[in-house]
Design a protein around this motif. Structure first.
Motif, short mmCIF file in Angstrom:
data_model
loop_
_atom_site.label_atom_id
_atom_site.label_comp_id
_atom_site.label_asym_id
_atom_site.label_seq_id
_atom_site.Cartn_x
_atom_site.Cartn_y
_atom_site.Cartn_z
N ASP A 7 -15.72 -14.43 -12.96
CA ASP A 7 -15.59 -13.27 -12.09
C ASP A 7 -16.93 -12.97 -11.46
OD1 ASP A 7 -12.88 -11.55 -12.38
OD2 ASP A 7 -13.29 -12.66 -14.23
N THR B 194 -14.06 -6.79 -8.70
CA THR B 194 -14.51 -8.10 -9.14
C THR B 194 -13.78 -9.14 -8.30
OG1 THR B 194 -12.80 -8.33 -10.82
CG2 THR B 194 -14.88 -7.31 -11.50
N LEU C 93 -12.71 -13.39 -8.03
CA LEU C 93 -12.67 -14.73 -8.61
C LEU C 93 -13.53 -15.64 -7.74
CD1 LEU C 93 -11.37 -16.72 -10.65
CD2 LEU C 93 -9.59 -17.12 -8.94
#
Length: 242
Positions: free
Chosen positions: A125, A133, A135
């Motif tokens: 993250d 957050t 990916l």
């Protein structure tokens, strides 16, 4: 084989007790811990005592390294780390100082705190930006695993529970945080159980309720009011906590 994975206790012995009680009912073969054990304003020493009794490898996180060094990468420790350090015994300090940055369990499971190369970099993250957050790209996540020939790789640090599988089948798991929930929308403690079934590994991300209001009040009583909202709600980000 069945393994419990915990990370980021941050001195929250109340949350840790609830997680360890849940683990006791899972029939696991070992419990692994991924770092940032005591840096928090609740019960650093009690957390250390419990973690020192675990039956699996325990590695260091960035806060553990800073506590062992007595400085934060050349700078003074922040108030939370100073609080934790002031509650450590010589035995606790020796335990932190001897802790490895990474480890391998049973020849199959690789442990790190942040990434394999850094205890202070996020893997699964991106860090928090305005309570969000992200990916990272597939290429970035895969590149950090280069040269690691293990079917399972474990990381913590971001407090965000996530399990991903690379295209070659290797699995990367972040169990989330035991002691401090950030941008989850829930104060409940988190950990993971990984299990090998028929030569394949699978993940269960578990959520455990505990008396988070008592933990938040303890942080306030110890002089750390900014921790109250994060501990009591799980909606806050990390701003102002460290």
């Amino acid at each position: 084989m069945k393994i419990a994975v915990i990370s980021d206790v941050h001195g929250n012995a109340m949350a840790l007790d609830a997680v360890l009680a849940d683990i006791a009912g899972q029939g696991v073969d070992a419990t692994l811990c991924l770092g940032d054990h005591v840096s928090g304003p609740i019960d650093p020493a009690g957390s250390a005592d419990r973690l020192m009794a675990l039956d699996g490898p325990v590695i260091r996180g960035n806060h553990d390294r800073w506590l062992a060094d007595g400085q934060r990468d050349g700078r003074e420790l922040d108030s939370v780390d100073r609080f934790a350090l002031s509650h450590m015994t010589d035995t606790h300090r020796a335990w932190l100082a001897a802790m490895p940055a990474t480890s391998v369990f049973n020849g199959e499971v690789f442990l790190c705190h942040g990434t394999p190369a850094s205890d202070n970099a996020p893997w699964l993250d991106g860090w928090y930006h305005d309570r969000k957050t992200t990916l990272p790209s597939e290429a970035a996540v895969t590149a950090a695993a280069e040269g690691l020939d293990y079917p399972v790789m474990l990381c913590g640090h971001t407090h965000a529970a996530r399990s991903v599988r690379l295209r070659d089948g290797r699995m990367i798991v972040n169990p989330g945080a035991v002691g401090l929930q950030l941008v989850h929308g829930s104060p409940d403690a988190r950990y993971a159980v990984i299990e090998r079934r028929n030569a394949k590994w699978c993940t269960s991300l578990r959520v455990v309720q505990y008396d988070h209001h008592a933990a938040a009040q303890q942080a306030v009583d110890n002089g750390f009011l900014p921790w109250k909202q994060a501990l009591a709600t799980g909606w806050a980000d990390a701003s102002g906590l460290f």
